[in-house]
Design an enzyme around this catalytic site. Structure first.
Site, mmCIF file in Angstrom:
data_model
loop_
_atom_site.group_PDB
_atom_site.id
_atom_site.type_symbol
_atom_site.label_atom_id
_atom_site.label_comp_id
_atom_site.label_asym_id
_atom_site.label_seq_id
_atom_site.Cartn_x
_atom_site.Cartn_y
_atom_site.Cartn_z
ATOM 1 N N SER A 138 0.892 -1.163 0.000
ATOM 2 C CA SER A 138 0.000 0.000 0.000
ATOM 3 C C SER A 138 0.929 1.211 0.000
ATOM 4 C CB SER A 138 -0.936 -0.047 1.205
ATOM 5 O OG SER A 138 -1.689 1.134 1.300
ATOM 6 N N TYR A 152 -4.501 7.812 -6.806
ATOM 7 C CA TYR A 152 -3.499 6.917 -6.195
ATOM 8 C C TYR A 152 -3.840 6.641 -4.723
ATOM 9 C CZ TYR A 152 1.128 5.286 -4.708
ATOM 10 O OH TYR A 152 2.176 4.547 -4.193
ATOM 11 N N LYS A 156 -4.708 3.100 -2.744
ATOM 12 C CA LYS A 156 -3.858 2.588 -1.666
ATOM 13 C C LYS A 156 -4.633 2.443 -0.362
ATOM 14 C CE LYS A 156 -0.295 1.903 -4.123
ATOM 15 N NZ LYS A 156 0.291 0.565 -4.272
HETATM 16 N N1 LIG Z 1 8.136 4.825 -4.800
HETATM 17 C C1 LIG Z 1 7.394 5.320 -3.855
HETATM 18 O O1 LIG Z 1 7.576 6.490 -3.448
HETATM 19 C C2 LIG Z 1 6.329 4.472 -3.195
HETATM 20 C C3 LIG Z 1 5.844 4.885 -1.939
HETATM 21 C C4 LIG Z 1 4.833 4.123 -1.346
HETATM 22 C C5 LIG Z 1 4.356 2.983 -1.958
HETATM 23 N N2 LIG Z 1 4.857 2.613 -3.170
HETATM 24 C C6 LIG Z 1 4.293 1.415 -3.789
HETATM 25 O O2 LIG Z 1 5.299 0.441 -3.950
HETATM 26 C C7 LIG Z 1 5.064 -0.336 -5.120
HETATM 27 C C8 LIG Z 1 6.300 -0.331 -5.994
HETATM 28 O O3 LIG Z 1 6.537 0.997 -6.428
HETATM 29 P P1 LIG Z 1 7.933 1.439 -7.051
HETATM 30 O O4 LIG Z 1 8.234 2.763 -6.501
HETATM 31 O O5 LIG Z 1 8.893 0.314 -6.923
HETATM 32 O O6 LIG Z 1 7.471 1.661 -8.568
HETATM 33 P P2 LIG Z 1 8.272 1.444 -9.953
HETATM 34 O O7 LIG Z 1 9.727 1.545 -9.753
HETATM 35 O O8 LIG Z 1 7.596 2.358 -10.912
HETATM 36 O O9 LIG Z 1 7.902 -0.075 -10.305
HETATM 37 C C9 LIG Z 1 6.596 -0.444 -10.593
HETATM 38 C C10 LIG Z 1 6.625 -1.874 -11.069
HETATM 39 O O10 LIG Z 1 5.281 -2.306 -11.288
HETATM 40 C C11 LIG Z 1 5.215 -2.868 -12.612
HETATM 41 N N3 LIG Z 1 3.847 -2.695 -13.106
HETATM 42 C C12 LIG Z 1 3.178 -1.524 -13.304
HETATM 43 N N4 LIG Z 1 1.958 -1.779 -13.793
HETATM 44 C C13 LIG Z 1 1.867 -3.125 -13.921
HETATM 45 C C14 LIG Z 1 0.862 -4.004 -14.397
HETATM 46 N N5 LIG Z 1 -0.314 -3.557 -14.866
HETATM 47 N N6 LIG Z 1 1.090 -5.341 -14.373
HETATM 48 C C15 LIG Z 1 2.268 -5.819 -13.915
HETATM 49 N N7 LIG Z 1 3.261 -5.046 -13.465
HETATM 50 C C16 LIG Z 1 3.063 -3.709 -13.473
HETATM 51 C C17 LIG Z 1 6.269 -2.108 -13.420
HETATM 52 O O11 LIG Z 1 6.693 -2.773 -14.589
HETATM 53 P P3 LIG Z 1 5.938 -2.589 -16.018
HETATM 54 O O12 LIG Z 1 5.587 -1.142 -16.161
HETATM 55 O O13 LIG Z 1 6.916 -3.101 -17.022
HETATM 56 O O14 LIG Z 1 4.727 -3.443 -15.944
HETATM 57 C C18 LIG Z 1 7.380 -2.072 -12.375
HETATM 58 O O15 LIG Z 1 8.048 -3.306 -12.334
HETATM 59 C C19 LIG Z 1 3.846 0.294 -5.806
HETATM 60 O O16 LIG Z 1 2.701 -0.447 -5.498
HETATM 61 C C20 LIG Z 1 3.772 1.672 -5.196
HETATM 62 O O17 LIG Z 1 2.483 2.201 -5.193
HETATM 63 C C21 LIG Z 1 5.840 3.326 -3.790
#
Ligand SMILES: NC(=O)c1ccc[n+]([C@@H]2O[C@H](COP(=O)([O-])OP(=O)(O)OC[C@H]3O[C@@H](n4cnc5c(N)ncnc54)[C@H](OP(=O)(O)O)[C@@H]3O)[C@@H](O)[C@H]2O)c1
Length: 269
Positions: A138, A152, A156
Site C-alpha cells: 500500500s 493513487y 492505496k
Molecule cells: N516509490 C514510492 O515512493 C512508493 C511509496 C509508497 C508505496 N509505493 C508502492 O510500492 C510499489 C512499488 O513501487 P515502485 O516505486 O517500486 O514503482 P516502480 O519503480 O515504478 O515499479 C513499478 C513496477 O510495477 C510494474 N507494473 C506496473 N503496472 C503493472 C501491471 N499492470 N502489471 C504488472 N506489473 C506492473 C512495473 O513494470 P511494467 O511497467 O513493465 O509493468 C514495475 O516493475 C507500488 O505499489 C507503489 O504504489 C511506492
C-alpha cells in the site's frame, strides 16, 4: 519460492535482490519484457548460489484472464509461492481531481487495487496448502489524505481495507498477511508522478521523508520475516501516523493545510 509483481523496478526489484542474497528462489512479474530480462540478470548476480532459480514472466496484473492463464503456467514451472509480494503499481495521474478523467482513475484502480486482488484470488487456493504469506504494497498515501492523490491515494487506502478484511480469513488457515505503507521511495515511479503532481502535493509529501529502495527492501523483508501485519518503513512517517491516530486526523489536517497555504503563497495564489 517467492513471486514478486512489479519485480522489474524500484522496491520490487530491490526486494528481489535482497531475497536472492538470502538464498530464495524467485519469479519476477511485470509487463515490459526487456525491463524484466534486465532485472532478472541483476537479481541473478545477487544470488547466494547458482542453484537458485530466478524466473521472469511478462504479465499485466490488471487483466484477470491473463493472471489466471499465466499463473497456471508459473505454478507448473516454479510451484506455489511461499510468499507473494504485490508490488506492481502506478502513480501516473497525481493531479488536481478535476484533471483526472474516468479512464485515468479507472486505470489506477485496475492496476493498484484489482491487480493485487487478481493475483491473491488466483493464487490463494494453492498458497493455502503451504500456509503462504501474502504481502501488499500500500502506501503512506493510504494512511493519510494527500493533495493531488485522489486516484493513487484512493487505490492505496482501498488496499488497506482489502488487507484488514482478508487478514481475518487468512489467519484461521495459518496464512500470513503483511501490508506495507512506505513514504516516498527513490524509484522511477516518482519520475512519472512529478510530471503532474501539483506543488501543494509536493510540499506536503516532503513531510514524510525519503527512503532508498535498498533501505526500504531491507526493512520490509525484516517485517515480513517477523510476520508483522502493518508495517510503515521510516521513523518520521511512523511518528506522523502515531500523531494522526492520537488526534483522530486533526493534527495531520492542520499541518497539511498550513503547508498547502504556504506553498500556494509561494506560487502567488
Ligand atoms: N516509490 C514510492 O515512493 C512508493 C511509496 C509508497 C508505496 N509505493 C508502492 O510500492 C510499489 C512499488 O513501487 P515502485 O516505486 O517500486 O514503482 P516502480 O519503480 O515504478 O515499479 C513499478 C513496477 O510495477 C510494474 N507494473 C506496473 N503496472 C503493472 C501491471 N499492470 N502489471 C504488472 N506489473 C506492473 C512495473 O513494470 P511494467 O511497467 O513493465 O509493468 C514495475 O516493475 C507500488 O505499489 C507503489 O504504489 C511506492
Amino acid at each position: 519460492m517467492i513471486y514478486i509483481t512489479g519485480g522489474s523496478s524500484g522496491i520490487g526489484l530491490a526486494m528481489g535482490r535482497v531475497f536472492a542474497a538470502q538464498g530464495a528462489h524467485l519469479l519476477l512479474l511485470a509487463r515490459d519484457e526487456q525491463k524484466l530480462k534486465d532485472a532478472g540478470r541483476t537479481v541473478e548476480k545477487s544470488r547466494r548460489s547458482h542453484t537458485q532459480k530466478v524466473g521472469t514472466m511478462s504479465l499485466d496484473v490488471a487483466d484477470p484472464a491473463a493472471v489466471k492463464k499465466k499463473m497456471k503456467i508459473a505454478l507448473d514451472i516454479y510451484g506455489a509461492p511461499d510468499i507473494l509480494i504485490n508490488s506492481a503499481g502506478i502513480n501516473k495521474y497525481a493531479d488536481h481531481f478535476e484533471n483526472i478523467t474516468y479512464d485515468m482513475f479507472d486505470e489506477v484502480m485496475k492496476i493498484n487495487l484489482y491487480g493485487p486482488r487478481n493475483m491473491i484470488h488466483t493464487l490463494l487456493p494453492v498458497m493455502k496448502t503451504g500456509k503462504g504469506h501474502v504481502v501488499i504494497l500500500s502506501s503512506a498515501a493510504g494512511l493519510f489524505g494527500m493533495f493531488g492523490y485522489t486516484a493513487y491515494g484512493t487505490s492505496k487506502a482501498a488496499l488497506l481495507g482489502l488487507s484488514d478484511s482478508l487478514r481475518y480469513e487468512l489467519k484461521p488457515l495459518g496464512m500470513k498477511l503483511t501490508v506495507i505503507c512506505p513514504p516516498e521511495v527513490d524509484t522511477p515511479m516518482n519520475i512519472d508522478e512529478a510530471k503532474t503532481l501539483p506543488q501543494e502535493g509536493r510540499a506536503v509529501k516532503s513531510l514524510g521523508g525519503f527512503l532508498t529502495p535498498e533501505f526500504a527492501a531491507k526493512v520490509i523483508i525484516k517485517a515480513i520475516a517477523r510476520e508483522q501485519y502493518l508495517y510503515i518503513p521510516g521513523a518520521s512517517t511512523r511518528f506522523l501516523y502515531l500523531l494522526h491516530r492520537l488526534s483522530n486526523g486533526w493534527l495531520t489536517r492542520m499541518t497539511s493545510d498550513a503547508v498547502i497555504r504556504r506553498a500556494r503563497k509561494k506560487m502567488g495564489k
